[in-house]
Design a protein around this motif. Structure first.
Motif, mmCIF file in Angstrom:
data_model
loop_
_atom_site.group_PDB
_atom_site.id
_atom_site.type_symbol
_atom_site.label_atom_id
_atom_site.label_comp_id
_atom_site.label_asym_id
_atom_site.label_seq_id
_atom_site.Cartn_x
_atom_site.Cartn_y
_atom_site.Cartn_z
ATOM 1 N N GLU A 70 39.233 -0.777 -39.762
ATOM 2 C CA GLU A 70 39.247 -0.396 -38.622
ATOM 3 C C GLU A 70 41.211 -0.445 -37.733
ATOM 4 O O GLU A 70 41.526 0.288 -37.838
ATOM 5 N N ASP B 138 43.054 -0.896 -40.198
ATOM 6 C CA ASP B 138 44.016 0.630 -40.724
ATOM 7 C C ASP B 138 43.497 1.910 -40.143
ATOM 8 O O ASP B 138 43.771 3.101 -41.483
ATOM 9 N N ASP B 139 43.096 1.986 -38.940
ATOM 10 C CA ASP B 139 42.685 3.106 -38.374
ATOM 11 C C ASP B 139 42.131 3.971 -39.491
ATOM 12 O O ASP B 139 42.069 5.487 -39.224
ATOM 13 N N CYS B 140 41.554 3.051 -39.798
ATOM 14 C CA CYS B 140 40.134 4.537 -40.707
ATOM 15 C C CYS B 140 40.818 5.164 -42.195
ATOM 16 O O CYS B 140 40.533 6.070 -42.458
ATOM 17 N N THR B 141 41.486 4.237 -42.316
ATOM 18 C CA THR B 141 42.662 5.865 -43.579
ATOM 19 C C THR B 141 42.449 4.538 -45.201
ATOM 20 O O THR B 141 41.791 5.690 -45.855
ATOM 21 N N LYS C 82 37.088 9.635 -40.325
ATOM 22 C CA LYS C 82 38.122 8.366 -40.019
ATOM 23 C C LYS C 82 37.374 7.902 -38.295
ATOM 24 O O LYS C 82 37.691 7.574 -37.421
#
Length: 198
Positions: free
Chosen positions: A95, A97-100, A175
């Motif tokens: 989370e 890492d912005d779901c990446t 995402k």
């Protein structure tokens, strides 16, 4: 940005790029540019890009073990709670890492297992190491009657890792960390919670 002169810094910069872009899409030039290192320096440290892949796997695993070790060794928590907390710590990182980025082991497993047997073997060794740590906790959970006496701890550990990796892939596509939170809920609030003391 400070100039990078050592192997460990090149590995960390390369790991960060590979997590964002994938291994095949990450050229040596991109790593060197980000690290501000002359091209010759890379090949002084690594005989090949494959050798570099092995190094970033080891770096990634070492970072994960820094997270896991204090959780796994916390005797104030029941074994299943420690396992749950370890997965929740990975979800929090995802989370953050912005779901990446996901998990390097899962990412490289999909990308490289059919391209390099050396990389595949290092990934398998790393996953087996994770599996052994979870198995040890599940054996303890079985002794404390948190899971049934006839539960195969090693098989359950393998399934937890596989299910987590699948949920992580779904979360990357979506995402959203929702599939990962569903993984936590289904395993730790439903499936294993029902099994306690059976």
């Amino acid at each position: 940005m400070k100039r990078i002169h050592n192997k460990e810094d090149i590995i960390q910069v390369g790991l960060d790029i590979v997590l964002r872009r994938g291994f095949n899409a990450t050229g040596v030039d991109a790593i060197l540019k980000q690290a501000k290192v002359p091209k010759g320096s890379f090949y002084n440290f690594f005989a090949s890009k494959e050798e570099f892949a092995l190094a970033i796997i080891d770096q990634f695993v070492a970072g994960r073990e820094e997270i896991f070790t204090p959780i796994f060794s916390n005797d104030s928590l029941p074994p299943l709670d420690r396992i749950r907390k370890s997965f929740e710590s990975l979800i929090a990182k995802f989370e953050g890492d912005d779901c990446t980025q996901g998990c390097l082991l899962g990412n490289l497993g999909q990308e490289m297992s059919d391209q390099s047997d050396n990389v595949r073997q290092r990934l398998e060794q790393s996953l087996q190491r994770w599996n052994r740590a979870l198995t040890n906790l599940l054996v303890a959970a079985r002794k404390e009657k948190e899971i049934p006496a006839d539960m195969d701890a090693e098989m359950l550990a393998e399934n937890l890792i596989s299910s987590f990796q699948g949920a992580l892939l779904r979360s990357k596509v979506k995402k959203s960390s929702e599939p990962l939170k569903n993984f936590i809920y289904l395993y730790f609030d439903r499936f294993l919670a029902r099994e306690k003391g059976r």
